[in-house]
Scaffold this motif. Sequence first.
Motif, PDB file in Angstrom:
ATOM      1  N   LEU A 148      -0.765 -27.932   6.119  1.00 44.03           N
ATOM      2  CA  LEU A 148      -1.823 -27.068   5.584  1.00 44.03           C
ATOM      3  C   LEU A 148      -2.774 -27.839   4.677  1.00 44.03           C
ATOM      4  CD1 LEU A 148       0.270 -23.857   4.817  1.00 44.03           C
ATOM      5  CD2 LEU A 148      -1.055 -24.407   6.853  1.00 44.03           C
ATOM      6  N   ASN A 149      -2.249 -28.794   3.918  1.00 41.08           N
ATOM      7  CA  ASN A 149      -3.109 -29.624   3.065  1.00 41.08           C
ATOM      8  C   ASN A 149      -4.065 -30.478   3.906  1.00 41.08           C
ATOM      9  OD1 ASN A 149      -1.910 -28.612   0.764  1.00 41.08           O
ATOM     10  ND2 ASN A 149      -0.435 -30.291   0.576  1.00 41.08           N
ATOM     11  N   ILE A 151      -5.302 -29.621   6.798  1.00 37.56           N
ATOM     12  CA  ILE A 151      -6.355 -28.737   7.311  1.00 37.56           C
ATOM     13  C   ILE A 151      -7.478 -28.603   6.283  1.00 37.56           C
ATOM     14  CG2 ILE A 151      -6.878 -26.360   8.011  1.00 37.56           C
ATOM     15  CD1 ILE A 151      -3.990 -26.179   9.070  1.00 37.56           C
ATOM     16  N   LYS A 152      -7.108 -28.572   5.004  1.00 39.32           N
ATOM     17  CA  LYS A 152      -8.092 -28.419   3.930  1.00 39.32           C
ATOM     18  C   LYS A 152      -8.842 -29.716   3.647  1.00 39.32           C
ATOM     19  CE  LYS A 152      -5.043 -25.063   1.657  1.00 39.32           C
ATOM     20  NZ  LYS A 152      -4.150 -24.855   0.488  1.00 39.32           N
ATOM     21  N   SER A 153      -8.271 -30.839   4.041  1.00 36.04           N
ATOM     22  CA  SER A 153      -8.862 -32.136   3.730  1.00 36.04           C
ATOM     23  C   SER A 153      -9.933 -32.510   4.753  1.00 36.04           C
ATOM     24  CB  SER A 153      -7.774 -33.219   3.718  1.00 36.04           C
ATOM     25  OG  SER A 153      -8.342 -34.514   3.632  1.00 36.04           O
ATOM     26  N   SER A 154     -11.019 -33.124   4.280  1.00 34.21           N
ATOM     27  CA  SER A 154     -12.090 -33.567   5.173  1.00 34.21           C
ATOM     28  C   SER A 154     -11.668 -34.772   6.012  1.00 34.21           C
ATOM     29  CB  SER A 154     -13.333 -33.933   4.350  1.00 34.21           C
ATOM     30  OG  SER A 154     -13.034 -34.981   3.436  1.00 34.21           O
ATOM     31  N   ASN A 158      -9.856 -29.545  11.066  1.00 34.03           N
ATOM     32  CA  ASN A 158      -9.833 -28.354  10.207  1.00 34.03           C
ATOM     33  C   ASN A 158      -9.114 -27.164  10.825  1.00 34.03           C
ATOM     34  OD1 ASN A 158     -11.647 -27.645  12.176  1.00 34.03           O
ATOM     35  ND2 ASN A 158     -13.358 -27.255  10.790  1.00 34.03           N
ATOM     36  N   ASP A 198       3.389 -24.658  -2.221  1.00 39.31           N
ATOM     37  CA  ASP A 198       3.219 -26.074  -1.908  1.00 39.31           C
ATOM     38  C   ASP A 198       4.060 -26.910  -2.869  1.00 39.31           C
ATOM     39  OD1 ASP A 198       2.511 -28.627  -1.271  1.00 39.31           O
ATOM     40  OD2 ASP A 198       0.401 -28.455  -1.835  1.00 39.31           O
TER      41      ASP A 198
END
Length: 234
Positions: A148-149, A151-154, A158, A198
């Motif tokens: 999940l982290n 997915i949030k990271s550029s 995504n 998390d």
Amino acid sequence: SVLKKKNDYRRLLKYVAFVLAIMFLMFNALEISAQAAALRRGSSGSAVREVQTRLRNWGYYSYAVDGIFGSRTETAVKWFQRQHGLAADGVVGKQTANALGISLPASSGGGSSSSTTSNEVNLLARVVYGEARGEPYKGQVAVAAVVLNRIKSSKFPNTMAGVVYQQGAFSIVADGQINLAPNETAIKAAKDALNGWDPTNGCLYYYEPTKTTNKWMLSKPIILRIGNHVFIKE
């Protein structure tokens, strides 16, 4: 009388013919519905664009994302299916859609968002089960949180499916363990992570020190250790 019996027989034949006609129509409707729920050559629309986008992001498709399911899209789907142990028929049915992390167009109204959530939980649970079964429960949630982290990271795709199936990201994709059915513990860990737990506080990577030979990972500061895994941020 004989005349009455003949009339009764005719009525019976008409009734049987009527029932058979209804059954035929119902069968055709079910068949059309089943076909509509799958994407294949000739399909078009936003769902096809989503398939093309994901296949293109993962290197299976290198053409225009035009929402038209043609021969190039079919070839890309077959390649994806072969790589993930699926029947390579070029049709995006339920199993292929799950592997892609998408929901097929609903044949009846409503429920699409819950279907997407269910697909995400299942995919994340399969990662947890493949990567961390046997680890402490907190460690299983931590593995889910890393996904999940990302997915949030550029730095990563995504979408969940994009992260999971990114080339070389998870060994369980290469060896097929991603297709194992998760147990209840893995499903619960996935749900806990999706609900915001998390244990890693934002980590993007994890590994087993006794197994990895990746010099880049070994050179990074360890943020925490849970069970057999250590977690790092960059």
